[in-house]
Write a protein that holds these residues in place. Structure first.
Motif, short mmCIF file in Angstrom:
data_model
loop_
_atom_site.label_atom_id
_atom_site.label_comp_id
_atom_site.label_asym_id
_atom_site.label_seq_id
_atom_site.Cartn_x
_atom_site.Cartn_y
_atom_site.Cartn_z
N TYR A 1 -13.18 -5.56 -1.26
CA TYR A 1 -12.27 -4.45 -1.50
C TYR A 1 -12.99 -3.27 -2.15
CZ TYR A 1 -12.21 -6.63 -6.13
OH TYR A 1 -12.58 -7.20 -7.33
N TYR A 2 -14.32 -3.30 -2.12
CA TYR A 2 -15.11 -2.20 -2.66
C TYR A 2 -16.38 -2.06 -1.82
CZ TYR A 2 -17.51 -6.20 -4.75
OH TYR A 2 -18.16 -7.41 -4.93
N THR B 1 -8.06 2.46 1.75
CA THR B 1 -7.80 2.19 0.33
C THR B 1 -8.92 1.38 -0.32
OG1 THR B 1 -6.57 0.12 0.73
CG2 THR B 1 -5.33 2.18 0.84
N VAL B 2 -9.98 1.07 0.41
CA VAL B 2 -11.12 0.36 -0.18
C VAL B 2 -11.73 1.22 -1.28
CG1 VAL B 2 -13.45 -0.49 0.28
CG2 VAL B 2 -11.61 -1.01 1.88
N HIS B 3 -12.06 0.58 -2.40
CA HIS B 3 -12.56 1.33 -3.55
C HIS B 3 -13.99 1.83 -3.31
CE1 HIS B 3 -13.33 2.47 -7.71
NE2 HIS B 3 -14.45 1.78 -7.67
N VAL C 1 -14.84 -1.61 -10.34
CA VAL C 1 -13.57 -1.67 -9.62
C VAL C 1 -12.44 -1.99 -10.57
CG1 VAL C 1 -14.59 -2.29 -7.43
CG2 VAL C 1 -14.04 -4.09 -9.03
N THR D 1 -6.54 -4.77 -2.47
CA THR D 1 -6.61 -5.95 -3.32
C THR D 1 -7.53 -6.99 -2.69
OG1 THR D 1 -4.75 -7.06 -2.23
CG2 THR D 1 -4.24 -5.54 -4.06
N THR E 1 0.82 -1.21 0.00
CA THR E 1 0.00 0.00 0.00
C THR E 1 0.86 1.26 0.00
OG1 THR E 1 -1.72 -1.17 1.21
CG2 THR E 1 -1.82 1.23 1.23
N THR F 1 -6.02 0.70 -4.94
CA THR F 1 -7.08 0.30 -4.03
C THR F 1 -6.72 -1.01 -3.36
OG1 THR F 1 -8.25 -0.84 -5.81
CG2 THR F 1 -8.83 1.46 -5.41
N LYS G 1 -16.27 1.93 4.21
CA LYS G 1 -15.05 1.31 3.71
C LYS G 1 -14.57 0.22 4.66
CE LYS G 1 -12.99 5.15 1.09
NZ LYS G 1 -11.77 6.00 0.98
N SER H 1 -2.14 5.30 -4.40
CA SER H 1 -3.28 5.45 -5.28
C SER H 1 -3.97 4.13 -5.57
CB SER H 1 -2.84 6.10 -6.60
OG SER H 1 -1.92 5.25 -7.28
N ASP I 1 -16.97 3.60 -5.58
CA ASP I 1 -17.44 4.02 -6.90
C ASP I 1 -18.11 5.39 -6.81
OD1 ASP I 1 -17.94 2.99 -9.78
OD2 ASP I 1 -19.90 3.72 -9.15
#
Length: 342
Positions: A290-291, A240-242, A342, A23, A14, A21, A281, A19, A244
């Motif tokens: 992860y999203y 760092t969780v994505h 994602v 994994t 990380t 996200t 998150k 930048s 949208d």
């Protein structure tokens, strides 16, 4: 420990590219550690996995938790168990009308031998601080927590003192006894990431508690699962969780709806919107994703947003609650239907 070694690999990845996200592998690891912590604390707080998950979500989101509950529901045990599970320190402060700000933050005391003032740290210098019956202290004393809850530091006589990390305040207030209490100001309520209630245990959990009645709560040993440093690293990882763009839009529409609701005099601030997204998150990561999905936002909307609302007096008189307002807003605000990209 395995968890200590494993987190290094993930955090190094990380740090190399902030930048990027989270994994799928990181999400799986995060979820595994999170579940171990829940199981570990459940030994002390039987049958309350939901509130344990909320408390840990607040911890890894670098937030604070307000518990409005009756005496004897396990609030102190929860704070102590979290601290022991993450190899951290914990302090308990019983808030009373005569409690002074310095009793919480600490004071400068003149040392005659050195001829200088020496700072004596207050109980706020711990990883987990239990502020018991916080609404019994005066507004001046309550305000002593504002700076440390927001910035992780206290200022005494113009000198700043960092409390360290991780840092979490678990505050409690009794919903029944109102004599001799002071309502928490909106500015302080906004500092709490979530507000929840432990509640009484169900029949099965009560039986298990009675079966172990020969041991006092503080005698139950809660083993360490991870170190305090790992908590900080996991908090960084959760960020760092994505998310949208459709999720951001959903959160924004929910917050806007609280500001225009007929029953509401003061809606959710931008800080509240950020808190909901940050907690979502962490929840996603705790579930091995992860999203963020709309379900994460909906699951946390009530504990994150409800305590930030100020109702119109007439609506309050008619029995409207902030929780019911948030529930209605969730019904009336359609979530995004497409799967987050994602």
């Amino acid at each position: 420990m395995t968890s200590e070694v494993s987190v290094e690999t993930f955090t190094q990845t990380t740090e190399r590219n902030q930048s990027m996200t989270m994994t799928p592998e990181q999400a799986t690891w995060f979820s595994g550690v999170f579940d171990r912590l829940v199981s570990n604390i459940d030994v002390v707080l039987l049958g309350k996995s939901h509130i344990i998950r909320l408390a840990l979500t607040a911890l890894f989101s670098e937030g604070h938790l307000l518990l409005e509950d009756f005496p004897g529901t396990g609030k102190t045990s929860l704070a102590r168990a979290i601290a022991e599970s993450v190899r951290g320190t914990s302090n308990r402060v019983q808030f009373t009308p005569d409690l002074l700000p310095g009793d919480i933050t600490g004071v400068n005391i003149f040392d005659q031998r050195s001829g200088a003032f020496e700072f004596h740290r207050g109980p706020v210098f711990a990883n987990i601080v239990l502020a018991d019956e916080i609404n019994r202290a005066s507004p001046k004393t309550q305000s002593a927590l504002l700076e440390v809850m927001e910035e992780g530091q206290v200022t005494v006589d113009g000198v700043r003192h960092m409390v360290g990390a991780p840092f979490m305040v678990i505050a409690t207030q009794n919903p029944i006894e109102q004599a001799g209490t002071y309502r928490l100001p909106e500015a302080q309520l906004d500092r709490f990431l979530m507000k929840a209630s432990i509640g009484y245990p169900d029949h099965e959990a009560t039986l298990r508690i009675l079966e172990g009645s020969d041991r006092k709560a503080h005698e139950v040993i809660v083993p360490e699962v991870i170190g305090a440093t790992t908590v900080v690293e996991m908090g960084t990882m959760a960020r760092t969780v994505h998310v949208d763009a459709s999720i951001n839009d959903y959160v924004s529409r929910l917050v806007d709806a609280t500001r225009t609701a007929d029953e509401v005099r003061l809606g959710v601030s931008v800080r509240g919107a950020l808190a909901l997204l940050r907690a979502s998150k962490t929840m996603a990561a705790s579930l091995g994703r992860y999203y963020v999905t709309p379900d994460d936002v909906k699951a946390l909307a009530e504990p994150v947003l409800a305590h930030r609302l100020v109702l119109d007096p007439e609506a309050e008189f008619e029995g409207v609650t902030t929780s019911s307002v948030v529930a209605q807003i969730l019904i009336e605000t359609p979530p995004p239907t497409d799967r987050p990209a994602v």
